[in-house]
Design an enzyme around this catalytic site. Structure first.
Site, PDB file in Angstrom:
ATOM      1  N   HIS A 174       1.944   2.121   4.006  1.00 56.14           N
ATOM      2  CA  HIS A 174       1.090   3.309   4.127  1.00 56.14           C
ATOM      3  C   HIS A 174       1.350   3.970   5.482  1.00 56.14           C
ATOM      4  O   HIS A 174       1.628   3.295   6.467  1.00 56.14           O
ATOM      5  CB  HIS A 174      -0.364   2.854   4.019  1.00 56.14           C
ATOM      6  CG  HIS A 174      -1.373   3.953   3.831  1.00 56.14           C
ATOM      7  ND1 HIS A 174      -1.627   4.899   4.799  1.00 56.14           N
ATOM      8  CD2 HIS A 174      -2.201   4.241   2.794  1.00 56.14           C
ATOM      9  CE1 HIS A 174      -2.570   5.724   4.351  1.00 56.14           C
ATOM     10  NE2 HIS A 174      -2.933   5.348   3.139  1.00 56.14           N
TER      11      HIS A 174
ATOM     12  N   HIS B 184     -10.985  -1.355   2.912  1.00 56.85           N
ATOM     13  CA  HIS B 184     -11.202  -0.060   2.255  1.00 56.85           C
ATOM     14  C   HIS B 184     -12.189  -0.118   1.094  1.00 56.85           C
ATOM     15  O   HIS B 184     -12.055   0.622   0.117  1.00 56.85           O
ATOM     16  CB  HIS B 184      -9.859   0.535   1.779  1.00 56.85           C
ATOM     17  CG  HIS B 184      -9.866   2.035   1.784  1.00 56.85           C
ATOM     18  ND1 HIS B 184      -8.913   2.797   1.151  1.00 56.85           N
ATOM     19  CD2 HIS B 184     -10.732   2.918   2.334  1.00 56.85           C
ATOM     20  CE1 HIS B 184      -9.183   4.077   1.324  1.00 56.85           C
ATOM     21  NE2 HIS B 184     -10.285   4.173   2.035  1.00 56.85           N
TER      22      HIS B 184
ATOM     23  N   ASN C 291      -1.062   1.749  -5.548  1.00 58.95           N
ATOM     24  CA  ASN C 291      -0.882   3.045  -6.244  1.00 58.95           C
ATOM     25  C   ASN C 291       0.553   3.500  -5.976  1.00 58.95           C
ATOM     26  O   ASN C 291       1.260   2.917  -5.151  1.00 58.95           O
ATOM     27  CB  ASN C 291      -1.904   4.098  -5.768  1.00 58.95           C
ATOM     28  CG  ASN C 291      -1.953   4.259  -4.272  1.00 58.95           C
ATOM     29  OD1 ASN C 291      -2.911   3.826  -3.626  1.00 58.95           O
ATOM     30  ND2 ASN C 291      -0.931   4.843  -3.672  1.00 58.95           N
TER      31      ASN C 291
ATOM     32  N   ASP D 237       0.828  -1.212   0.000  1.00 58.80           N
ATOM     33  CA  ASP D 237       0.000   0.000   0.000  1.00 58.80           C
ATOM     34  C   ASP D 237       0.863   1.264   0.000  1.00 58.80           C
ATOM     35  O   ASP D 237       1.642   1.478   0.931  1.00 58.80           O
ATOM     36  CB  ASP D 237      -0.878  -0.052   1.264  1.00 58.80           C
ATOM     37  CG  ASP D 237      -1.987   0.985   1.271  1.00 58.80           C
ATOM     38  OD1 ASP D 237      -2.092   1.761   0.306  1.00 58.80           O
ATOM     39  OD2 ASP D 237      -2.742   1.000   2.257  1.00 58.80           O
ATOM     40  N   ASP D 238       0.737   2.061  -1.037  1.00 54.39           N
ATOM     41  CA  ASP D 238       1.449   3.350  -1.105  1.00 54.39           C
ATOM     42  C   ASP D 238       2.969   3.201  -1.158  1.00 54.39           C
ATOM     43  O   ASP D 238       3.705   4.122  -0.795  1.00 54.39           O
ATOM     44  CB  ASP D 238       1.096   4.266   0.079  1.00 54.39           C
ATOM     45  CG  ASP D 238      -0.257   4.931  -0.043  1.00 54.39           C
ATOM     46  OD1 ASP D 238      -1.065   4.468  -0.866  1.00 54.39           O
ATOM     47  OD2 ASP D 238      -0.513   5.897   0.685  1.00 54.39           O
TER      48      ASP D 238
ATOM     49  N   LYS E 133      -5.908  -4.679   4.907  1.00 56.60           N
ATOM     50  CA  LYS E 133      -6.722  -3.478   4.654  1.00 56.60           C
ATOM     51  C   LYS E 133      -7.828  -3.796   3.651  1.00 56.60           C
ATOM     52  O   LYS E 133      -7.571  -4.323   2.581  1.00 56.60           O
ATOM     53  CB  LYS E 133      -5.799  -2.376   4.125  1.00 56.60           C
ATOM     54  CG  LYS E 133      -6.514  -1.185   3.507  1.00 56.60           C
ATOM     55  CD  LYS E 133      -5.561  -0.029   3.342  1.00 56.60           C
ATOM     56  CE  LYS E 133      -5.982   0.932   2.244  1.00 56.60           C
ATOM     57  NZ  LYS E 133      -5.115   2.112   2.163  1.00 56.60           N
TER      58      LYS E 133
ATOM     59  N   CYS F  60      -6.072   4.535  -3.084  1.00 60.77           N
ATOM     60  CA  CYS F  60      -6.280   3.176  -2.583  1.00 60.77           C
ATOM     61  C   CYS F  60      -7.577   2.508  -3.013  1.00 60.77           C
ATOM     62  O   CYS F  60      -7.574   1.455  -3.641  1.00 60.77           O
ATOM     63  CB  CYS F  60      -6.234   3.182  -1.061  1.00 60.77           C
ATOM     64  SG  CYS F  60      -4.803   4.021  -0.358  1.00 60.77           S
TER      65      CYS F  60
ATOM     66  N   LYS G 102       1.418   9.355  -5.715  1.00 65.20           N
ATOM     67  CA  LYS G 102       0.010   9.024  -5.430  1.00 65.20           C
ATOM     68  C   LYS G 102      -0.889  10.252  -5.633  1.00 65.20           C
ATOM     69  O   LYS G 102      -0.521  11.355  -5.246  1.00 65.20           O
ATOM     70  CB  LYS G 102      -0.085   8.560  -3.977  1.00 65.20           C
ATOM     71  CG  LYS G 102      -1.488   8.288  -3.470  1.00 65.20           C
ATOM     72  CD  LYS G 102      -1.459   7.876  -2.001  1.00 65.20           C
ATOM     73  CE  LYS G 102      -2.869   7.577  -1.483  1.00 65.20           C
ATOM     74  NZ  LYS G 102      -2.873   7.136  -0.081  1.00 65.20           N
TER      75      LYS G 102
HETATM   76 CA    CA Z   1      -2.692   3.034  -1.400  1.00 67.91          CA
END
Ligand code: CA
Length: 474
Positions: free
Chosen positions: A240, A158, A299, A61-62, A156, A101, A316
């Site tokens: 993240h 989301h 992302n 993530d990220d 996660k 995300c 991002k």
């Molecule tokens: Ca993300």
């Protein structure tokens, strides 16, 4: 400002990424060009009585584009993630379908451009029954479950918090994680209370560092389901924000003085160790050749977690490569080649149809897909059967199209920009004025594609209520 300040660092990563790919290829004796000429590996059709392959999707993530070894990280190492990628196919032109995300996940999990069904925004922290992945959309887990797979999601989510949006309502037999967009990994300074996580529909207390807890659950899932085909969606929220890592990982990071980058590296180390433990478990159970593993990032690197996107422009939340191009590998020993680089443009949407093809599974009737089966692309670097990739985000204010070597980007009311990614991966020279016809054609192609999109179906945010602040709705 971070990216302006890091121009020289970025340039170093340009070389780093190229060096990295070259090293991988040199060590394997292959090149991209040779890939195309290599004798095609014959697809191994599953025998009717053969075990169907397990499928694991590892999502981070990220993460920055240049923050794993196989894309050129230099200030820390990711040996287990690199080994996973080296044992399979590294896709150097792989994309998420959104630069943030939740829309990115909505695309992957349905195999459709998420703007087809209005999932264009990040759901805010609410149990509002209208804010989440629309229930008419079937997920990859629905498909796997319908084909007899045992399904699990970790980490996660989301994609909505109301009960009908939760993983157990979206095709997952098992779920352990959190429903929102981010989460603490460990108690904050001065706080001793354990983390509150969900196990299926219940809140549970978690005492381990969250990344380690997700790894523990992944290893356990594989162990408990070794006798049946399984699908595991392991969605690490690392790296993240918030930047949090325990001393046991921090002390292994040497040579990074900047404290945030050091913590980020320690968080990546925990993910890397997790990937290593998961593979060790698969090997111990002799499931390695029966398990197809995708590794990717949702992302581009964010500006608030000290990630590095290498040579890619921006980050991002933008439509430049730093927002949407992501590290991506596919590993299936004995079925996909090892030490291979695929440089064809592909999308996260391709995971679902490729998984179905690999396991010879049936799609649900009501699933119109935008993703493609890319097995032959992975095996032989064969071009996927589509002319363009498309992006729309921020209520249509950010738009992009990739066609071959060219990428068209249009922000709000500005004119369209055009970049030649083959000669200018950093998107530094807008060549729209030199190629007006191509620019106009891609603009028109976007408008045509956009006709099949709909407006966002849930609001970006609502008035915060006390309930929204940190409490997990059940
Ligand atoms: Ca993300």
């Amino acid at each position: 400002m971070k990216f302006l300040d890091q121009t020289s660092t970025r340039r170093r990563f340009v070389r780093g990424a190229l060096w990295s790919a070259a090293t991988l290829l040199a060590s394997s004796g292959l090149s991209c060009a040779q890939n195309a000429q290599t004798k095609p590996l014959q697809a191994k059709a599953p025998k009717s009585n053969a075990r169907k392959p397990n499928v694991i999707v590892v999502l981070v993530d990220d993460m920055g584009y240049a923050d794993v070894g196989f894309t050129g990280v230099r200030d820390f190492t990711t040996p287990n993630i690199d080994a996973l990628a080296r044992d399979g196919v590294i896709c150097t032109n792989a994309y998420a379908t959104a630069p943030v995300c939740s829309p990115s996940r909505a695309g992957f999990i349905t195999g459709r451009y998420q703007t087809r069904f209005g999932h264009e925004r990040n759901p805010f922290d609410t149990d509002d029954p209208a804010v989440g992945l629309p229930v008419e959309q079937k997920t990859i887990a629905d498909v796997m479950k319908n084909n007899g797979y045992h399904t699990g999601a970790l980490g996660k989510w989301h994609l909505g918090q109301a009960p009908h949006f939760q993983p157990n309502s979206r095709g997952f037999d098992e779920w352990f994680g959190f429903l929102g967009g981010h989460h603490d990994y460990m108690p904050r300074k001065g706080e001793e209370a354990p983390l509150k996580i969900m196990r299926n529909r219940e809140k549970v207390e978690e005492k381990e560092y969250l990344t380690d807890a997700l790894t523990r659950e992944a290893v356990s899932f594989v162990d408990r389901n070794q006798q049946q085909p399984f699908f595991l969606y392991l969605a690490y929220n690392a790296p993240h924000a918030p930047l949090q890592a325990p001393a046991k990982y921090q002390k292994l990071i040497a040579g990074i003085e900047e404290p945030n980058r050091r913590t980020y590296a320690a968080m990546m180390l925990a993910v890397d160790e997790g990937v290593g433990k998961l593979r060790t478990q698969l090997k111990a159970l002799k499931l390695e050749k029966d398990t197809l593993i995708f590794f990717w990032n949702d992302n581009g690197g964010a500006t608030n977690n000290s990630s590095l996107n290498g040579e890619l422009r921006e980050h991002k939340g933008t439509m430049y490569e730093g927002g949407v191009r992501v590290p991506f590998s596919v590993t299936w020993p004995g079925h996909l080649p090892a030490n291979r680089v695929c440089d064809q443009p592909i999308l996260s949407l391709d995971i679902l149809p490729t998984t179905l093809a690999a396991a010879n599974l049936k799609l649900l009737a009501e699933m119109p897909l935008d993703g493609l089966n890319i097995m032959e692309t992975l095996r032989n670097n064969q071009a996927p059967a589509r002319a363009r990739l498309y992006w729309r985000w921020n209520d249509g204010k950010l738009r992009a199209v990739r066609e071959g070597r060219y990428k068209w980007v249009r922000r709000g009311g500005y004119k369209g920009e055009l970049y030649d990614l083959q000669s200018d991966i950093g998107e530094t020279k807008d060549i729209a004025a030199q190629k007006p016809e191509l620019t106009a054609r891609l603009d028109a192609a976007y408008e045509e594609w956009n006709k099949d999109n709909i407006d966002p179906v849930f609001p970006a945010r609502a008035k915060a209520t006390p309930k929204d602040k940190g409490e997990l709705p059940l």
